[in-house]
Design a protein around this motif. Structure first.
Motif, PDB file in Angstrom:
ATOM      1  N   SER A 221       0.852  -1.194   0.000  1.00  0.00           N
ATOM      2  CA  SER A 221       0.000   0.000   0.000  1.00  0.00           C
ATOM      3  C   SER A 221       0.887   1.242   0.000  1.00  0.00           C
ATOM      4  O   SER A 221       1.860   1.305   0.758  1.00  0.00           O
ATOM      5  CB  SER A 221      -0.905   0.014   1.236  1.00  0.00           C
TER       6      SER A 221
ATOM      7  N   GLN B 123      -0.526  -2.161  -6.281  1.00  0.00           N
ATOM      8  CA  GLN B 123      -0.706  -2.381  -4.844  1.00  0.00           C
ATOM      9  C   GLN B 123      -1.247  -3.795  -4.631  1.00  0.00           C
ATOM     10  O   GLN B 123      -2.203  -4.198  -5.287  1.00  0.00           O
ATOM     11  CB  GLN B 123      -1.702  -1.379  -4.256  1.00  0.00           C
TER      12      GLN B 123
ATOM     13  N   GLY C  64      -3.961  -2.799  -1.365  1.00  0.00           N
ATOM     14  CA  GLY C  64      -4.541  -1.462  -1.402  1.00  0.00           C
ATOM     15  C   GLY C  64      -5.802  -1.397  -0.560  1.00  0.00           C
ATOM     16  O   GLY C  64      -6.559  -2.371  -0.475  1.00  0.00           O
TER      17      GLY C  64
ATOM     18  N   TRP D  79      -1.969   4.740  -8.354  1.00  0.00           N
ATOM     19  CA  TRP D  79      -1.983   4.423  -6.928  1.00  0.00           C
ATOM     20  C   TRP D  79      -0.912   5.278  -6.274  1.00  0.00           C
ATOM     21  O   TRP D  79       0.273   5.032  -6.449  1.00  0.00           O
ATOM     22  CB  TRP D  79      -1.720   2.930  -6.688  1.00  0.00           C
TER      23      TRP D  79
END
Length: 323
Positions: free
Chosen positions: A93, A117, A120, A137
């Motif tokens: 993340s 990710q 995530g 991301w």
């Protein structure tokens, strides 16, 4: 990516329409021509097409859509946001790495970005599906001199900035669902996760996490997401260059963030209502006070959503909205 390779790619980007001789590159990067050849080969393995001609040198013919620092900085027009980047091919993340960096003293505007990710997450710990090389991301580190109560308004600042920049770059009719989702025709394309660290007398730092479905196709999602999620590519019927979208987002984000710090929340509130998807609609939400049903009227001066129930207007501060 090594510093030499970063500078080499930057040079090739700056001179994309022409050849650069190995001698000139060697002089500018202070390294041997053998080292240059080695880094050229590494770039080719990453998907870059680089032509080499005797007595002419090297020319960049094709760039893969990567979100590496040298690609982003080539398009960046900000003063602070994105000027310092930590990039990884894959992360659990971006929020986690951003928190670690912030605790180490990262400057305001520092950005964590990744191609993928594996863990995530969105609000309330929900999983955010983040397949490699398709979406955006990223997590932005902020250090605003505001109260903890004001920090929640940064989610709304972020949603307005994302909406304005993506509408401008794509021409798509993107709308905001309170408090942190972006929609096209009712389907989700983006979410914002704001996490704050501070004490009663003020904010230490804020991590503004953003997940944007840019170039996914329906086959990139599990079956259960296909009815509720979409992407810019699906809606726009074209692929979008993430290396261009991210700098555009960061520029709009920096401008609105600075306006928020200078002028308060009111200008942001007006913009948010302009792009809102739910105003005037019948909505339903469950809060600690129970179920609230009524018509969404707008935001109050703090950023709470106002829901009218007959003659009564109730502010909702943090909740999922159904409509």
């Amino acid at each position: 990516m090594s510093k030499i390779r970063e500078h080499l790619l930057s040079l090739l980007l700056e001179h994309e329409s022409e050849f650069l001789s190995g001698e000139e590159i060697s002089e500018r990067l202070h390294c041997s021509r053998t080292a240059i050849w080695k880094h050229i080969e590494e770039l080719r393995k990453e998907g870059y097409q680089i032509e080499a001609r005797p007595k002419k040198g090297y020319q960049l013919l094709y760039r893969p859509d990567r979100v590496s620092p040298e690609e982003l900085k080539f398009h960046l027009k900000t003063q602070r946001f994105g000027q310092w980047i930590r990039y990884r091919e894959s992360l659990p993340s971006t929020q986690v790495l951003a928190h670690e960096w912030a605790k180490e003293g990262a400057k305001e505007g520092s950005l964590v970005v990744t191609e993928e990710q594996t863990q995530g997450r969105g609000r309330m710990g929900r999983f955010w599906h983040s397949p490699p090389g398709t979406g955006i991301w990223m997590s932005l580190i902020l250090r605003p001199e505001i109260t903890l109560a004001q920090a929640s308004q940064l989610t709304l600042v972020g949603s307005v900035a994302l909406t304005r920049s993506l509408r401008r770059e794509t021409g798509l009719d993107i709308r905001i669902k309170w408090p942190n989702d972006l929609l096209i025709e009712g389907k989700k394309i983006s979410g914002i996760l704001t996490e704050t660290r501070g004490e009663q007398d003020g904010v230490q730092y804020v991590i503004l996490g953003m997940g944007i479905n840019a170039n996914q196709t329906e086959s990139d999602w599990p079956e259960e997401l296909r009815e509720i999620a979409t992407s810019l590519a699906i809606e726009g019927k074209k692929q979008y260059r993430r290396r261009v979208l991210i700098p555009a987002i960061l520029k709009e984000m920096e401008d609105l963030y600075d306006a928020f710090l200078d002028n308060g929340f009111e200008p942001i509130r007006i913009l948010w209502e302009e792009y809102a998807a739910i105003l005037g609609k019948q909505v339903r939400t469950t809060t600690h006070r129970g179920v609230i049903e009524g018509v969404a009227m707008g935001l109050d001066s703090t950023g709470a959503l106002l829901i009218r129930q007959g003659e009564k207007v109730t502010p909702v501060f943090s909740s999922d909205i159904e409509y």
